[in-house]
Design a protein around this motif. Structure first.
Motif, short mmCIF file in Angstrom:
data_model
loop_
_atom_site.label_atom_id
_atom_site.label_comp_id
_atom_site.label_asym_id
_atom_site.label_seq_id
_atom_site.Cartn_x
_atom_site.Cartn_y
_atom_site.Cartn_z
N SER A 93 -4.97 -0.13 4.76
CA SER A 93 -4.92 -1.43 4.09
C SER A 93 -4.86 -2.61 5.06
CB SER A 93 -3.69 -1.49 3.16
OG SER A 93 -2.49 -1.55 3.92
N LEU A 102 -7.25 0.74 -2.02
CA LEU A 102 -7.15 0.46 -0.58
C LEU A 102 -8.21 -0.54 -0.14
CD1 LEU A 102 -6.44 4.01 0.91
CD2 LEU A 102 -4.84 2.10 0.66
N ALA A 119 0.82 -1.21 0.00
CA ALA A 119 0.00 0.00 0.00
C ALA A 119 0.86 1.26 0.00
CB ALA A 119 -0.94 0.00 1.20
#
Length: 277
Positions: free
Chosen positions: A64, A198, A42
């Motif tokens: 995340s 996400l 992420a």
């Protein structure tokens, strides 16, 4: 919910864990190995594709991996798998709260300090982090229950009845509170690439990585694998939005990822409950 019902739920369920075995620390190792990989993806992927400063990268990483473990995870696991699921679920819940309260606050304070001075005020950062931990009612509930277990205390009958009634009401009320939080923080411009990524990292990639870690790296039991995987598929935590709001950073994207992950999570969690049954 946060200050009364969930602490009561956690206190009662923690007291009951003395009848359901001992802590298995491999569960947290398996879960957070997957979280670490997802966090890195992420942070690095988001920075390369969408850019942003260090605080934005940190909030991407937290979004995340941090799920609604209190409002949704605890009631859901106990409802689906019985009281035997309380102890492993509480382990993940407490660890997740510490990741947000300690890790998140520490990360945000350090990056916030860097914007105004070259060297962060470590004493201030540590004090802020410690205050956020010791004032959290969920952590206090576990500590109090641990004291009761250590000293072999029992709740008086009337208090036990009252606490049990509150515990039984926590599941439905927590879902109502979660829905209210989503409604308050809703964003009309939901479908953004960053937010959708996400949401997919949280409810799709993380549970897959948790399964691989739990099954093939740490060789956990089927029961613990079920709990870890479903906990990994929970939507993005409201606490991440609160953290973003506090530092006036990345609020819109976190809000969108909360709602998108909630929509996606309904299907993913339902499928996992059927698949892993």
């Amino acid at each position: 919910m946060f200050w009364l019902f969930l602490p009561c739920f956690i206190f009662i369920k923690t007291l009951g864990t003395r009848d359901h075995g001992e802590l298995d620390w491999s569960l947290l190792s398996a879960y957070y190995l997957a979280c670490l990989v997802t966090f890195i993806i992420a942070v690095v992927g988001g920075r390369l594709i969408w850019g942003g400063n260090a605080r934005v990268a940190g909030l991407r990483g937290l979004s995340s991996i941090s799920g609604v473990v209190g409002y949704m995870g605890l009631p859901l696991m106990v409802m689906a798998f019985g009281d035997a699921a309380a102890l492993p679920t509480l382990m993940i819940t407490m660890a997740d709260n510490l990741v947000i309260l300690a890790g998140g606050a520490l990360l945000m304070e350090l990056t916030a300090q860097q914007e105004v001075q070259a060297r962060p005020d470590l004493a201030r950062v540590l004090l802020t982090t410690l205050r956020s931990i010791v004032s959290n009612p969920l952590i206090l509930a576990v500590a109090l229950a641990g004291l009761f277990i250590l000293l072999e205390w029992q709740l008086p009958g009337p208090l036990q009845i009252f606490a049990t009634q509150m515990t039984n009401a926590t599941g439905p009320l927590a879902l109502v509170a979660l829905g209210a939080a989503f409604a308050v923080h809703r964003n009309h411009n939901l479908i953004q690439g960053d937010s959708l990524a996400l949401a997919l990292l949280k409810v799709v990639l993380l549970p897959v990585l948790v399964f691989v870690s739990a099954r093939y790296v740490f060789d956990l039991s089927d029961f613990l694998i079920k709990i870890a995987v479903i906990m990994g598929a929970l939507p993005v935590a409201v606490n991440v939005f609160i953290l973003a709001s506090r530092y006036k950073t990345y609020e819109t994207e976190v809000s969108s990822s909360m709602l998108l992950s909630a929509v996606l999570g309904i299907g993913v969690i339902s499928g996992l409950l059927v698949l892993l049954d």
